[in-house]
Write a protein that holds these residues in place. Structure first.
Motif, PDB file in Angstrom:
ATOM      1  N   ASP A  64       0.831  -1.206   0.000  1.00  0.00           N
ATOM      2  CA  ASP A  64       0.000   0.000   0.000  1.00  0.00           C
ATOM      3  C   ASP A  64       0.866   1.257   0.000  1.00  0.00           C
ATOM      4  OD1 ASP A  64      -2.219  -1.607   0.100  1.00  0.00           O
ATOM      5  OD2 ASP A  64      -2.486  -1.423   2.272  1.00  0.00           O
ATOM      6  N   ARG A  65       1.862   1.267   0.873  1.00  0.00           N
ATOM      7  CA  ARG A  65       2.716   2.454   0.964  1.00  0.00           C
ATOM      8  C   ARG A  65       3.583   2.610  -0.279  1.00  0.00           C
ATOM      9  NH1 ARG A  65       5.725   1.125   6.150  1.00  0.00           N
ATOM     10  NH2 ARG A  65       4.740  -0.921   5.906  1.00  0.00           N
ATOM     11  N   ALA A  66       4.057   1.500  -0.832  1.00  0.00           N
ATOM     12  CA  ALA A  66       4.862   1.565  -2.049  1.00  0.00           C
ATOM     13  C   ALA A  66       4.042   2.077  -3.225  1.00  0.00           C
ATOM     14  CB  ALA A  66       5.438   0.184  -2.364  1.00  0.00           C
ATOM     15  N   VAL A  67       2.778   1.694  -3.287  1.00  0.00           N
ATOM     16  CA  VAL A  67       1.896   2.168  -4.363  1.00  0.00           C
ATOM     17  C   VAL A  67       1.780   3.692  -4.322  1.00  0.00           C
ATOM     18  CG1 VAL A  67      -0.542   2.304  -5.007  1.00  0.00           C
ATOM     19  CG2 VAL A  67       0.559   0.084  -4.775  1.00  0.00           C
ATOM     20  N   LEU A  68       1.566   4.255  -3.132  1.00  0.00           N
ATOM     21  CA  LEU A  68       1.412   5.710  -3.034  1.00  0.00           C
ATOM     22  C   LEU A  68       2.713   6.431  -3.385  1.00  0.00           C
ATOM     23  CD1 LEU A  68      -0.735   6.009   0.218  1.00  0.00           C
ATOM     24  CD2 LEU A  68      -1.496   6.175  -2.152  1.00  0.00           C
ATOM     25  N   LEU A  69       3.835   5.928  -2.875  1.00  0.00           N
ATOM     26  CA  LEU A  69       5.113   6.562  -3.181  1.00  0.00           C
ATOM     27  C   LEU A  69       5.415   6.479  -4.672  1.00  0.00           C
ATOM     28  CD1 LEU A  69       7.791   7.877  -2.429  1.00  0.00           C
ATOM     29  CD2 LEU A  69       8.693   5.586  -1.916  1.00  0.00           C
ATOM     30  N   ALA A  70       5.256   5.303  -5.253  1.00  0.00           N
ATOM     31  CA  ALA A  70       5.570   5.125  -6.669  1.00  0.00           C
ATOM     32  C   ALA A  70       4.648   5.956  -7.551  1.00  0.00           C
ATOM     33  CB  ALA A  70       5.469   3.651  -7.046  1.00  0.00           C
ATOM     34  N   GLU A  91       5.941  12.615 -11.290  1.00  0.00           N
ATOM     35  CA  GLU A  91       6.925  13.694 -11.300  1.00  0.00           C
ATOM     36  C   GLU A  91       8.135  13.414 -12.194  1.00  0.00           C
ATOM     37  OE1 GLU A  91       6.341  16.470 -10.108  1.00  0.00           O
ATOM     38  OE2 GLU A  91       5.135  16.354  -8.282  1.00  0.00           O
ATOM     39  N   LEU A  92       8.499  12.147 -12.356  1.00  0.00           N
ATOM     40  CA  LEU A  92       9.750  11.811 -13.040  1.00  0.00           C
ATOM     41  C   LEU A  92       9.875  12.352 -14.465  1.00  0.00           C
ATOM     42  CD1 LEU A  92      10.472   8.137 -11.854  1.00  0.00           C
ATOM     43  CD2 LEU A  92      11.728  10.230 -11.282  1.00  0.00           C
ATOM     44  N   PRO A  93       8.817  12.398 -15.276  1.00  0.00           N
ATOM     45  CA  PRO A  93       9.012  12.892 -16.646  1.00  0.00           C
ATOM     46  C   PRO A  93       9.612  14.287 -16.726  1.00  0.00           C
ATOM     47  CG  PRO A  93       6.913  11.754 -16.488  1.00  0.00           C
ATOM     48  CD  PRO A  93       7.449  11.856 -15.083  1.00  0.00           C
ATOM     49  N   ASP A  94       9.364  15.125 -15.725  1.00  0.00           N
ATOM     50  CA  ASP A  94       9.872  16.495 -15.776  1.00  0.00           C
ATOM     51  C   ASP A  94      11.338  16.611 -15.390  1.00  0.00           C
ATOM     52  OD1 ASP A  94       7.646  17.686 -16.802  1.00  0.00           O
ATOM     53  OD2 ASP A  94       6.842  18.361 -14.885  1.00  0.00           O
ATOM     54  N   LEU A  95      11.983  15.498 -15.089  1.00  0.00           N
ATOM     55  CA  LEU A  95      13.431  15.547 -14.862  1.00  0.00           C
ATOM     56  C   LEU A  95      14.180  15.918 -16.128  1.00  0.00           C
ATOM     57  CD1 LEU A  95      14.139  12.483 -12.523  1.00  0.00           C
ATOM     58  CD2 LEU A  95      14.070  14.909 -11.925  1.00  0.00           C
ATOM     59  N   ASP A  96      13.496  15.859 -17.277  1.00  0.00           N
ATOM     60  CA  ASP A  96      14.178  16.239 -18.512  1.00  0.00           C
ATOM     61  C   ASP A  96      14.624  17.697 -18.490  1.00  0.00           C
ATOM     62  OD1 ASP A  96      11.746  17.484 -18.772  1.00  0.00           O
ATOM     63  OD2 ASP A  96      11.176  16.511 -20.655  1.00  0.00           O
ATOM     64  N   THR A  97      13.993  18.522 -17.638  1.00  0.00           N
ATOM     65  CA  THR A  97      14.426  19.916 -17.546  1.00  0.00           C
ATOM     66  C   THR A  97      15.822  20.031 -16.940  1.00  0.00           C
ATOM     67  OG1 THR A  97      13.328  20.128 -15.395  1.00  0.00           O
ATOM     68  CG2 THR A  97      12.063  20.764 -17.340  1.00  0.00           C
ATOM     69  N   LEU A  98      16.217  19.066 -16.111  1.00  0.00           N
ATOM     70  CA  LEU A  98      17.551  19.082 -15.512  1.00  0.00           C
ATOM     71  C   LEU A  98      18.623  18.656 -16.509  1.00  0.00           C
ATOM     72  CD1 LEU A  98      16.739  17.447 -12.049  1.00  0.00           C
ATOM     73  CD2 LEU A  98      16.795  19.876 -12.638  1.00  0.00           C
ATOM     74  N   VAL A 147       8.802   2.740 -18.992  1.00  0.00           N
ATOM     75  CA  VAL A 147      10.141   2.904 -18.405  1.00  0.00           C
ATOM     76  C   VAL A 147      10.066   3.804 -17.179  1.00  0.00           C
ATOM     77  CG1 VAL A 147      12.492   3.705 -18.835  1.00  0.00           C
ATOM     78  CG2 VAL A 147      11.220   2.548 -20.659  1.00  0.00           C
ATOM     79  N   VAL A 148       9.313   4.890 -17.284  1.00  0.00           N
ATOM     80  CA  VAL A 148       9.131   5.789 -16.140  1.00  0.00           C
ATOM     81  C   VAL A 148       8.452   5.046 -14.991  1.00  0.00           C
ATOM     82  CG1 VAL A 148       8.025   7.900 -15.334  1.00  0.00           C
ATOM     83  CG2 VAL A 148       9.017   7.817 -17.631  1.00  0.00           C
ATOM     84  N   ALA A 149       7.418   4.259 -15.319  1.00  0.00           N
ATOM     85  CA  ALA A 149       6.706   3.500 -14.288  1.00  0.00           C
ATOM     86  C   ALA A 149       7.620   2.479 -13.617  1.00  0.00           C
ATOM     87  CB  ALA A 149       5.493   2.806 -14.907  1.00  0.00           C
ATOM     88  N   LEU A 150       8.471   1.828 -14.399  1.00  0.00           N
ATOM     89  CA  LEU A 150       9.400   0.845 -13.838  1.00  0.00           C
ATOM     90  C   LEU A 150      10.401   1.521 -12.906  1.00  0.00           C
ATOM     91  CD1 LEU A 150      10.460  -2.036 -13.722  1.00  0.00           C
ATOM     92  CD2 LEU A 150      11.856  -1.533 -15.745  1.00  0.00           C
ATOM     93  N   ALA A 151      10.915   2.689 -13.291  1.00  0.00           N
ATOM     94  CA  ALA A 151      11.862   3.411 -12.435  1.00  0.00           C
ATOM     95  C   ALA A 151      11.210   3.782 -11.108  1.00  0.00           C
ATOM     96  CB  ALA A 151      12.357   4.661 -13.153  1.00  0.00           C
ATOM     97  N   THR A 206       8.683   2.280  -9.707  1.00  0.00           N
ATOM     98  CA  THR A 206       8.432   1.029  -8.990  1.00  0.00           C
ATOM     99  C   THR A 206       9.676   0.556  -8.263  1.00  0.00           C
ATOM    100  OG1 THR A 206       6.729   0.374 -10.572  1.00  0.00           O
ATOM    101  CG2 THR A 206       7.735  -1.380  -9.261  1.00  0.00           C
ATOM    102  N   LEU A 207      10.810   0.610  -8.933  1.00  0.00           N
ATOM    103  CA  LEU A 207      12.060   0.137  -8.331  1.00  0.00           C
ATOM    104  C   LEU A 207      12.477   1.008  -7.151  1.00  0.00           C
ATOM    105  CD1 LEU A 207      14.087  -0.862 -11.528  1.00  0.00           C
ATOM    106  CD2 LEU A 207      12.883  -2.371  -9.906  1.00  0.00           C
ATOM    107  N   VAL A 208      12.277   2.312  -7.259  1.00  0.00           N
ATOM    108  CA  VAL A 208      12.608   3.193  -6.136  1.00  0.00           C
ATOM    109  C   VAL A 208      11.712   2.872  -4.939  1.00  0.00           C
ATOM    110  CG1 VAL A 208      12.604   5.581  -5.321  1.00  0.00           C
ATOM    111  CG2 VAL A 208      13.497   5.050  -7.595  1.00  0.00           C
ATOM    112  N   ALA A 209      10.402   2.716  -5.193  1.00  0.00           N
ATOM    113  CA  ALA A 209       9.484   2.400  -4.093  1.00  0.00           C
ATOM    114  C   ALA A 209       9.798   1.040  -3.483  1.00  0.00           C
ATOM    115  CB  ALA A 209       8.036   2.429  -4.611  1.00  0.00           C
ATOM    116  N   TRP A 210      10.158   0.065  -4.315  1.00  0.00           N
ATOM    117  CA  TRP A 210      10.526  -1.252  -3.794  1.00  0.00           C
ATOM    118  C   TRP A 210      11.780  -1.169  -2.928  1.00  0.00           C
ATOM    119  CZ3 TRP A 210      14.868  -4.372  -4.609  1.00  0.00           C
ATOM    120  CH2 TRP A 210      14.760  -5.672  -4.109  1.00  0.00           C
ATOM    121  N   ALA A 211      12.741  -0.320  -3.322  1.00  0.00           N
ATOM    122  CA  ALA A 211      13.969  -0.159  -2.530  1.00  0.00           C
ATOM    123  C   ALA A 211      13.668   0.431  -1.151  1.00  0.00           C
ATOM    124  CB  ALA A 211      14.955   0.731  -3.285  1.00  0.00           C
TER     125      ALA A 211
END
Length: 340
Positions: free
Chosen positions: A33-39, A45-52, A78-82, A84-89
């Motif tokens: 449950d907590r991983a779902v909310l974090l992920a 938010e991750l797609p906007d990292l392209d500005t960096l 790919v964004v969803a997988l990234a 997911t992996l962060v939330a799993w960690a």
């Protein structure tokens, strides 16, 4: 949309999944449950990292580097997988990856890509197969009436944990109801403007900042003529300006300059001028989608030397905030000159 709205939409998308542990249960929520909310928040938010990672001049960064491949349907998994992996960690123990990934994918699609499509600025969701910038023109990039219900839901969810899911979903429902009203308004006003310009080759209605009832419009008329004005929910279209804007005003060598080409691809109702300056030629690409009383408020300015090299590129926003406010109130219709 802005990043706050993306993140709150992602949180609400995560709340759509029924938790393993009931929200009002005294038991602690599961790691999934907590991983779902974090992920879900991360995926939004991750797609906007392209500005960096963006490189290049101001025009290229604004129009090409941002809302690129990271904002495409092709790259969404790919964004969803990234995420997911962060939330799993973070929540490794007993976390089930499939529900986390599926919710993250939904968050990318419905909390980031779709809201970007709502805006007049648009986004390129079909990359790498098409570079077309698509836009639905329902809201401005920063629309407080989309964001505020989500903020209220998140605040209630934080302070009253027993009803956190209902609070988030109620905020989402109110926000989506507002967007639905915008869609209906856009449809009604588009037909109204189209009726006022029966010979128009194309007509488009665009949201005005911080206003629900007043919209801007632009129409391409026969003979390379553009018309711009305003229309309200309770009134008829009010034309503010007509301008002759031939689409082939640019010499061929300037059209081949990548920065100029990006600006032209962005402008759907372009007003283009070319002038000689000390260092070469200056190309100004404005778009009547963004106007106050018929005068453009957004203009991309590109200076090109004799060798075809871009020496300067910038975005002009039509003046300072006070100047724009004065023009919005019906004062000066033309922006004051500004030094580069």
């Amino acid at each position: 949309m802005d990043n706050l709205t993306h993140g709150l939409l992602g949180l609400a998308v995560g709340a759509l999944r029924r938790p393993d542990v009931r929200p009002d249960s005294p038991e602690r929520s599961s790691s999934t449950d907590r991983a779902v909310l974090l992920a879900s928040v991360l995926a939004a938010e991750l797609p906007d990292l392209d500005t960096l990672l963006a490189r290049g001049d101001a025009v290229t960064v604004a129009l090409h580097a941002h809302r690129g491949l990271s904002h495409s349907l092709f790259f969404a998994p790919v964004v969803a997988l990234a995420a997911t992996l962060v939330a799993w960690a973070v929540f490794r123990r007993d976390t089930r990856l499939l529900p986390v990934f599926l919710t993250s994918l939904a968050s990318v699609l419905f909390a980031h890509l779709l809201p970007d499509l709502w805006t007049g600025w648009g986004t390129r969701v079909l990359l790498p197969f098409s570079d077309a910038r698509l836009s639905l023109d329902w809201t401005v990039v920063v629309d407080p009436w989309v964001t505020l219900p989500l903020v209220a839901g998140a605040v209630v969810a934080w302070r009253r944990r027993a009803v956190w899911r209902r609070a988030l979903l109620l905020g989402l429902a109110c926000s989506m109801a507002y967007v639905g009203a915008r869609v209906v308004s856009w449809s009604v006003l588009t037909r109204r403007v189209d009726g006022a310009h029966p010979g128009a080759e194309s007509v488009r209605v665009f949201p005005a900042p911080f206003s629900f009832s007043t919209w801007r419009y632009a129409a391409r008329l026969p003979g390379d003529v553009l018309a711009a004005g305003d229309v309200t929910l309770l009134g008829e279209p009010r034309e503010a300006r007509r301008v002759t804007a031939p689409v082939d005003v640019l010499p061929g060598d300037l059209r081949e300059v990548p920065t100029v080409r990006e600006a032209l691809a962005w402008a759907r109702f372009p007003v283009v001028t070319v002038t000689q300056v000390e260092t070469g030629r200056e190309v100004r690409v404005a778009d009547l989608r963004y106007h106050l009383h018929g005068e453009p408020t957004l203009t991309f300015v590109v200076r090109v030397d004799a060798a075809g090299t871009v020496t300067e590129a910038r975005l002009e926003r039509g003046g300072s905030a006070s100047e724009l406010l004065r023009r919005w109130r019906g004062g000066d219709t033309a922006p004051k000159s500004r030094s580069p």
